[in-house]
Design a protein around this motif. Structure first.
Motif, mmCIF file in Angstrom:
data_model
loop_
_atom_site.group_PDB
_atom_site.id
_atom_site.type_symbol
_atom_site.label_atom_id
_atom_site.label_comp_id
_atom_site.label_asym_id
_atom_site.label_seq_id
_atom_site.Cartn_x
_atom_site.Cartn_y
_atom_site.Cartn_z
ATOM 1 N N ASN A 115 27.764 2.894 -0.510
ATOM 2 C CA ASN A 115 27.811 1.452 -0.295
ATOM 3 C C ASN A 115 26.431 0.975 0.144
ATOM 4 O O ASN A 115 25.616 1.757 0.648
ATOM 5 C CB ASN A 115 28.875 1.086 0.736
ATOM 6 C CG ASN A 115 28.690 1.785 2.069
ATOM 7 O OD1 ASN A 115 28.472 2.995 2.134
ATOM 8 N ND2 ASN A 115 28.766 1.033 3.152
ATOM 9 N N PRO A 145 32.476 -2.302 -7.312
ATOM 10 C CA PRO A 145 31.548 -1.318 -7.881
ATOM 11 C C PRO A 145 31.323 -1.564 -9.367
ATOM 12 O O PRO A 145 32.229 -2.015 -10.081
ATOM 13 C CB PRO A 145 32.278 0.018 -7.655
ATOM 14 C CG PRO A 145 33.724 -0.358 -7.683
ATOM 15 C CD PRO A 145 33.811 -1.740 -7.082
ATOM 16 N N TRP A 157 36.566 3.411 -4.117
ATOM 17 C CA TRP A 157 36.168 2.288 -3.270
ATOM 18 C C TRP A 157 37.290 1.894 -2.300
ATOM 19 O O TRP A 157 37.020 1.475 -1.181
ATOM 20 C CB TRP A 157 35.746 1.109 -4.154
ATOM 21 C CG TRP A 157 34.318 0.715 -3.972
ATOM 22 C CD1 TRP A 157 33.836 -0.517 -3.641
ATOM 23 C CD2 TRP A 157 33.146 1.553 -4.094
ATOM 24 N NE1 TRP A 157 32.466 -0.492 -3.569
ATOM 25 C CE2 TRP A 157 32.013 0.758 -3.836
ATOM 26 C CE3 TRP A 157 32.958 2.900 -4.407
ATOM 27 C CZ2 TRP A 157 30.712 1.261 -3.862
ATOM 28 C CZ3 TRP A 157 31.681 3.410 -4.450
ATOM 29 C CH2 TRP A 157 30.573 2.589 -4.181
#
Length: 302
Positions: free
Chosen positions: A93, A203, A283
């Motif tokens: 991240n 993402p 994620w």
């Protein structure tokens, strides 16, 4: 704009001077190797190994500076198998420029020399820009959807760049580092995207899938990094001034599902859907990890 506290200026000055001297010292032999690379293309692989050797010494120096000159407390939790001899894909991240030196601390000695997917503008940075080029870092041009609508011929060109550059890593172990969100997190971007995640942007799957495909089965592991700043994110200079109290990182090495190692992301809709689903699951887990790593109320950036 954040201004460093007055008492932090001496530490900031010392770190900047040492970092500049270290960078300048390493750049001398690296620039010579870049010139050789231009003059003798057939030596590319041999020159690449020498460049990695010198740049690894730079990374070691940067890690040493962070560990010994900054009061930041590190809480790093490792899971799975790590090897500096095996290529891997690193997904993290992205919240701040501080993420990059943090990555170096977390990964040094555990994965091969890092290769970043970076914005093309970074190739023009003083001192280190030419080094990025010499190391064959994939450099992308970020275009808005509106721009691509006016210039459809540019669609997919960045992904082709990733594929071309990653092919050059096939003869050397490499850790391919990709901030899959494509940009640093902010509340404004989060709202604009209508992101389904609490702490993350959506993402982007294309670059990661192209990197895997270009490595032709040589990359089978994913190193999933979750970076948290429990006492608030820091501006880059504030971090170098010692004003970031705590960094928490979860580093997890996992096998990539075999069916995702090869595929045509642009043309194969089934493969594209599988890859996107895989990253979405990754994620979602990262978002849950950040719930545990961060306080209930996120503090303001330092």
């Amino acid at each position: 704009m954040h201004v460093c506290r007055l008492r932090s200026i001496p530490r900031l000055t010392a770190v900047l001077v040492l970092a500049f001297l270290l960078t300048a010292l390493v750049c001398i032999p690296v620039y010579v190797l870049i010139l050789l690379k231009l003059l003798v293309p057939s030596w590319r692989t041999r020159i690449a190994k020498e460049m990695v050797h010198f740049c690894s010494q730079w990374v070691l120096g940067v890690v040493w500076l962070q560990r010994h000159f900054l009061p930041t407390r590190w809480e790093i939790h490792y899971e799975g198998e790590f090897s500096p001899e095996s290529s891997c894909l690193v997904a993290a991240n992205h919240q701040s420029w501080v993420d990059i030196p943090v990555l170096l601390v977390v990964l040094y000695g555990r994965v091969p020399f890092p290769r970043f997917v970076l914005k093309r503008q970074l190739l023009y940075l003083p001192l280190i820009g030419p080094v990025f080029w010499g190391l064959d870092y994939p450099a992308l041009r970020r275009h808005s959807r509106e721009y691509l609508a006016r210039h459809p011929e540019l669609a997919g060109r960045d992904l082709q760049t990733v594929r071309l550059m990653c092919r050059r890593y096939r003869d050397l172990p490499a850790s391919i580092i990709n901030f899959l969100e494509g940009t640093r997190f902010s509340a404004t971007k989060h709202a604009r995207q209508e992101s389904p995640f609490r702490h993350l942007l959506r993402p982007r799957a294309g670059g990661a899938s192209f990197a895997l495909s270009a490595m032709e089965g040589r990359v089978t592991r994913l190193v999933d990094l979750t970076i948290a700043y429990p006492e608030g994110r820091s501006a880059f200079l504030s971090y170098l001034a010692g004003e970031l109290p705590l960094v928490r990182v979860r580093a997890r090495s996992v096998e990539i599902p075999r069916e995702l190692l090869q595929g045509d992301y642009l043309q194969d809709e089934e493969y594209r859907a599988r890859f996107q689903d895989y990253l979405r699951g990754l994620w979602e887990e990262k978002d849950r990890s950040l719930d545990e790593m961060l306080p209930e109320e996120a503090p303001q950036p330092l």
